[in-house]
Design a protein around this motif. Structure first.
Motif, PDB file in Angstrom:
ATOM      1  N   ILE A 108      -0.140  10.957   4.452  1.00  0.00           N
ATOM      2  CA  ILE A 108      -1.185  11.524   3.598  1.00  0.00           C
ATOM      3  C   ILE A 108      -1.627  10.445   2.623  1.00  0.00           C
ATOM      4  CG2 ILE A 108      -1.715  13.260   1.860  1.00  0.00           C
ATOM      5  CD1 ILE A 108       0.237  15.084   3.118  1.00  0.00           C
ATOM      6  N   ASN A 109      -2.916  10.398   2.367  1.00  0.00           N
ATOM      7  CA  ASN A 109      -3.471   9.436   1.415  1.00  0.00           C
ATOM      8  C   ASN A 109      -3.420  10.063   0.030  1.00  0.00           C
ATOM      9  OD1 ASN A 109      -4.784   7.238   0.430  1.00  0.00           O
ATOM     10  ND2 ASN A 109      -6.813   7.903   1.092  1.00  0.00           N
ATOM     11  N   VAL A 110      -2.727   9.424  -0.906  1.00  0.00           N
ATOM     12  CA  VAL A 110      -2.646   9.981  -2.252  1.00  0.00           C
ATOM     13  C   VAL A 110      -3.289   9.012  -3.244  1.00  0.00           C
ATOM     14  CG1 VAL A 110      -0.626  11.405  -1.902  1.00  0.00           C
ATOM     15  CG2 VAL A 110      -0.335   9.022  -2.536  1.00  0.00           C
ATOM     16  N   ARG A 128      11.317  10.707   4.577  1.00  0.00           N
ATOM     17  CA  ARG A 128      10.657   9.515   4.042  1.00  0.00           C
ATOM     18  C   ARG A 128       9.881   8.802   5.131  1.00  0.00           C
ATOM     19  NH1 ARG A 128      15.089   6.620   1.783  1.00  0.00           N
ATOM     20  NH2 ARG A 128      14.876   7.701  -0.179  1.00  0.00           N
ATOM     21  N   VAL A 129      10.447   8.757   6.333  1.00  0.00           N
ATOM     22  CA  VAL A 129       9.789   8.054   7.423  1.00  0.00           C
ATOM     23  C   VAL A 129       8.837   8.969   8.188  1.00  0.00           C
ATOM     24  CG1 VAL A 129      10.208   6.662   9.460  1.00  0.00           C
ATOM     25  CG2 VAL A 129      11.821   6.617   7.590  1.00  0.00           C
ATOM     26  N   LYS A 130       9.187  10.249   8.265  1.00  0.00           N
ATOM     27  CA  LYS A 130       8.344  11.150   9.042  1.00  0.00           C
ATOM     28  C   LYS A 130       7.150  11.654   8.237  1.00  0.00           C
ATOM     29  CE  LYS A 130      10.810  11.163  12.748  1.00  0.00           C
ATOM     30  NZ  LYS A 130      10.323  10.440  13.905  1.00  0.00           N
ATOM     31  N   SER A 131       7.221  11.565   6.946  1.00  0.00           N
ATOM     32  CA  SER A 131       6.079  12.011   6.149  1.00  0.00           C
ATOM     33  C   SER A 131       5.847  11.073   4.962  1.00  0.00           C
ATOM     34  CB  SER A 131       6.333  13.437   5.663  1.00  0.00           C
ATOM     35  OG  SER A 131       5.332  13.822   4.793  1.00  0.00           O
ATOM     36  N   PRO A 132       5.493   9.832   5.271  1.00  0.00           N
ATOM     37  CA  PRO A 132       5.290   8.880   4.179  1.00  0.00           C
ATOM     38  C   PRO A 132       3.936   9.094   3.516  1.00  0.00           C
ATOM     39  CG  PRO A 132       4.857   7.841   6.275  1.00  0.00           C
ATOM     40  CD  PRO A 132       5.185   9.260   6.583  1.00  0.00           C
ATOM     41  N   TRP A 133       3.877   8.866   2.232  1.00  0.00           N
ATOM     42  CA  TRP A 133       2.604   8.979   1.531  1.00  0.00           C
ATOM     43  C   TRP A 133       2.077   7.590   1.253  1.00  0.00           C
ATOM     44  CZ3 TRP A 133       2.685  13.641  -2.373  1.00  0.00           C
ATOM     45  CH2 TRP A 133       2.904  14.803  -1.633  1.00  0.00           C
ATOM     46  N   LEU A 134       0.775   7.505   1.383  1.00  0.00           N
ATOM     47  CA  LEU A 134       0.152   6.186   1.388  1.00  0.00           C
ATOM     48  C   LEU A 134      -0.852   6.077   0.237  1.00  0.00           C
ATOM     49  CD1 LEU A 134      -1.293   4.802   4.682  1.00  0.00           C
ATOM     50  CD2 LEU A 134      -2.831   5.122   2.798  1.00  0.00           C
ATOM     51  N   ILE A 135      -0.875   4.934  -0.402  1.00  0.00           N
ATOM     52  CA  ILE A 135      -1.909   4.714  -1.408  1.00  0.00           C
ATOM     53  C   ILE A 135      -2.689   3.475  -1.009  1.00  0.00           C
ATOM     54  CG2 ILE A 135      -0.340   3.414  -2.926  1.00  0.00           C
ATOM     55  CD1 ILE A 135      -1.943   4.517  -5.258  1.00  0.00           C
ATOM     56  N   HIS A 136      -3.996   3.544  -1.209  1.00  0.00           N
ATOM     57  CA  HIS A 136      -4.849   2.428  -0.808  1.00  0.00           C
ATOM     58  C   HIS A 136      -5.420   1.779  -2.055  1.00  0.00           C
ATOM     59  CE1 HIS A 136      -9.166   1.363   0.419  1.00  0.00           C
ATOM     60  NE2 HIS A 136      -8.418   0.309   0.556  1.00  0.00           N
ATOM     61  N   PHE A 137      -5.274   0.474  -2.160  1.00  0.00           N
ATOM     62  CA  PHE A 137      -5.890  -0.229  -3.294  1.00  0.00           C
ATOM     63  C   PHE A 137      -6.822  -1.305  -2.767  1.00  0.00           C
ATOM     64  CE2 PHE A 137      -5.820  -3.494  -6.737  1.00  0.00           C
ATOM     65  CZ  PHE A 137      -6.546  -2.759  -7.647  1.00  0.00           C
ATOM     66  N   ASP A 138      -8.044  -1.260  -3.241  1.00  0.00           N
ATOM     67  CA  ASP A 138      -9.034  -2.251  -2.854  1.00  0.00           C
ATOM     68  C   ASP A 138      -9.007  -3.360  -3.887  1.00  0.00           C
ATOM     69  OD1 ASP A 138     -11.225  -3.810  -2.766  1.00  0.00           O
ATOM     70  OD2 ASP A 138     -12.665  -2.215  -2.506  1.00  0.00           O
ATOM     71  N   CYS A 139      -8.696  -4.568  -3.398  1.00  0.00           N
ATOM     72  CA  CYS A 139      -8.568  -5.657  -4.357  1.00  0.00           C
ATOM     73  C   CYS A 139      -9.521  -6.726  -3.883  1.00  0.00           C
ATOM     74  CB  CYS A 139      -7.170  -6.004  -4.204  1.00  0.00           C
ATOM     75  SG  CYS A 139      -6.058  -6.971  -4.742  1.00  0.00           S
ATOM     76  N   GLY A 140     -10.726  -6.635  -4.304  1.00  0.00           N
ATOM     77  CA  GLY A 140     -11.695  -7.664  -3.932  1.00  0.00           C
ATOM     78  C   GLY A 140     -12.023  -7.719  -2.466  1.00  0.00           C
ATOM     79  N   SER A 141     -12.032  -6.582  -1.803  1.00  0.00           N
ATOM     80  CA  SER A 141     -12.408  -6.611  -0.398  1.00  0.00           C
ATOM     81  C   SER A 141     -13.912  -6.419  -0.275  1.00  0.00           C
ATOM     82  CB  SER A 141     -11.662  -5.522   0.356  1.00  0.00           C
ATOM     83  OG  SER A 141     -12.554  -4.670   1.003  1.00  0.00           O
ATOM     84  N   CYS A 142     -14.435  -6.698   0.921  1.00  0.00           N
ATOM     85  CA  CYS A 142     -15.882  -6.590   1.092  1.00  0.00           C
ATOM     86  C   CYS A 142     -16.253  -5.188   1.504  1.00  0.00           C
ATOM     87  CB  CYS A 142     -16.371  -7.571   2.123  1.00  0.00           C
ATOM     88  SG  CYS A 142     -16.123  -7.034   3.793  1.00  0.00           S
TER      89      CYS A 142
END
Ligand code: SF4
Lengths: 162, 358
Positions: free
Chosen positions: A45-47, A8-22
């Motif tokens: 990894i970006n999922v 879980r710590v050595k291979s975390p998966w990441l999600i990116h959410f843009d919420c009103g950013s420029c």
């Protein structure tokens, strides 16, 4: 169980959410994935699917329209999960905080574990924020795991008692 | 087959930004697309009432982080013409140089995202690797990677020294060489062509009618580029708009690809003619009257309408950005395309949602 808590710590998966950013923060988050900064060396990894993700990276201010979308994505993520708020906007609303459609920082809607300041923060700072969040993920993971063992024992006892 | 309604977005792996499309599909063919916007709306134009005209520069820069410098430039040009300021010519050249740097980084960013949209991840990495060099140039000259904050009313805030100039020119040589190496992959590759050639055709008439802007318009054969109006130092530099005639995804890729080299060439010309002198004049008075200011952003024409009433606070700032103009052409392209092509078609107009919704 230790295998799960390690991976879980050595291979975390990441999600990116843009919420009103420029976009400034978004392109810096994306830049983290590219060869120069290469966040994948931390096993990250970006999922695209929140149900697969451990870390939620949010850029930008929350507004009245996307606060529901943000909450929804957060709720879809399985425990344990951590949230990283990126940029001045994500932490407090930044230059936009007085605009009529802006609610404020990400912490107005969901709990935040790590804040990354800057407008826009450099990719190094974002990576630092994510690594700090990883520490918290490990702690939260332990609690979840303990809970699992307790529940497992209880179930086993219940089965035996039958 | 019966019709299916498919929501696309707001959070979608291919889109860095929240855009929502309601797609009606039949047999995997898109019949109708209805956009829903407003996920990034912040209400920036209204902030002009509580921020004075100098503070507004920092607000308009944050309309969009990818072309921040050009938003500030457009706004400052408007305020300067309201105040009747004459910008020193060194400042004009420096503004041109930073604008073109922005264009290079934006087009490289787009080429990478576009490659990612059809699943060519290593090409995405390659373009972004080259782009980091341009980001270094921006950080070295302006002190920040994305939000440059170099423009001010009356000129620019920073200078580029002769040493930096030499380093910039050397780096641009590398950028040019490395981008050329990728030309055969993005423009001549068989699989890439399968995804781009003949997809999302926008005819010349349609492009004109629907008011497309920037590379989307030029790829349909209309040679319109706001830089031809000669703002900043463009009137003294030699260039011609990059035009393609096919109007499909391939043509739009070619236009953006070639504009990188055009931008590199413009920076070289600007450095060779860079005059000595002041960086900024001191602004006097307050903005009075109304003005329309236009610049060519990487995505197309950006328009600012500014009205001041001789007070510190402006009465109205209206921003019309290129993606706003390019959404009607996108809605024209989508019906009839394959569902798998939707991400490619959306990216091909180079959408910048935070610009559109402000
Ligand atoms: S913190 Fe700055 S760069 Fe990031 S989204 Fe906000 S305004 Fe843009």
């Amino acid at each position: 169980m230790s295998l799960i808590s390690t991976s879980r710590v050595k291979s975390p998966w990441l999600i990116h959410f843009d919420c009103g950013s420029c976009n400034g923060c978004d392109i810096e988050v994306l830049a983290c994935l590219t060869p120069v900064y290469d966040i994948e060396r931390f096993g990250i990894i970006n999922v695209g699917n929140p149900k697969h993700a451990d870390i939620l990276v949010v850029t930008g201010t929350v507004n009245h329209r996307n606060k529901k979308a943000l909450k929804n994505i957060y709720d879809q993520m399985p425990e344990p999960k951590v949230v990283v708020a990126i940029g001045a906007c994500g932490t407090s609303g930044g230059v936009f905080r007085e605009a009529y459609n802006v609610v404020g920082g990400v912490d107005q809607v969901i709990p935040v574990d790590a804040y990354v300041s800057g407008c826009a923060p450099k990719p190094e700072a974002i990576i630092d924020g994510v690594v700090i969040a990883l520490g918290k993920l490990a702690e939260k993971g332990k609690k979840v795991d303990q809970g699992i063992f307790e529940r497992l024992e209880k179930t086993q006892e219940a089965i035996k008692a039958r | 087959m019966a019709k299916t309604v498919l929501p696309f977005g707001p959070q979608h792996p291919v889109l860095p930004e929240p855009l929502h499309l309601t797609l009606t599909i039949e047999d995997e063919i898109v019949k109708e697309a209805i956009p829903k916007l407003g996920y990034v709306h912040r209400g920036l134009e209204k902030l002009a009432e509580i921020r004075d005209h100098n503070q507004m520069i920092y607000i308009v820069e944050r309309v969009c982080g990818i072309c921040s410098c050009l938003h500030a430039l457009c706004y400052c040009q408007g305020i300067e013409s309201l105040m009747g300021l004459e910008v020193p010519s060194r400042a004009k050249y420096l503004r041109t140089i930073w604008s073109e740097m922005h264009r290079i980084h934006s087009h490289l960013l787009w080429l990478g995202l576009f490659a990612d949209a059809f699943g060519f991840e290593s090409l995405f990495m390659q373009f972004w690797r080259i782009r980091e060099r341009v980001m270094d140039l921006q950080e070295e000259t302006a002190g920040n990677r994305v939000i440059l904050s170099v423009n001010q009313v009356g000129g620019v805030r920073r200078d580029i020294s002769a040493e930096s100039a030499q380093w910039i020119l050397d780096t641009l040589k590398t950028v040019e060489k490395e981008t050329l190496q990728l030309k055969s992959t993005i423009l001549d590759d068989y699989t890439v062509k399968l995804r781009t050639v003949g997809k999302g055709v926008l005819t010349k008439e349609k492009a004109y009618e629907l008011g497309a802007a920037g590379p989307t318009l030029r790829a349909s054969g209309i040679a319109q580029d706001m830089r031809q109006t000669g703002y900043a130092a463009y009137s003294e530099l030699d260039f011609a708009p990059v035009v393609e005639t096919d109007g499909d995804c391939y043509a739009r890729t070619t236009v953006r690809f070639n504009e990188i080299f055009q931008a590199i060439d413009l920076i070289r010309q600007a450095f060779s003619k860079l005059p000595e002198g002041e960086l900024a004049v001191k602004p006097k008075g307050l903005p009075t009257g109304e003005v329309v200011s236009r610049v060519e952003q990487p995505r197309g024409e950006c328009l600012y309408y500014i009205r001041g009433a001789g007070k510190k606070f402006l009465e109205r700032v209206r921003i019309r950005t290129p993606t706003f103009a390019n959404i009607p052409p996108l809605l024209d392209m989508l019906p009839g395309c394959d569902l798998a092509d939707v991400p490619v078609l959306i990216l091909t107009i180079d959408p910048c949602i935070s610009c559109t919704e402000r």
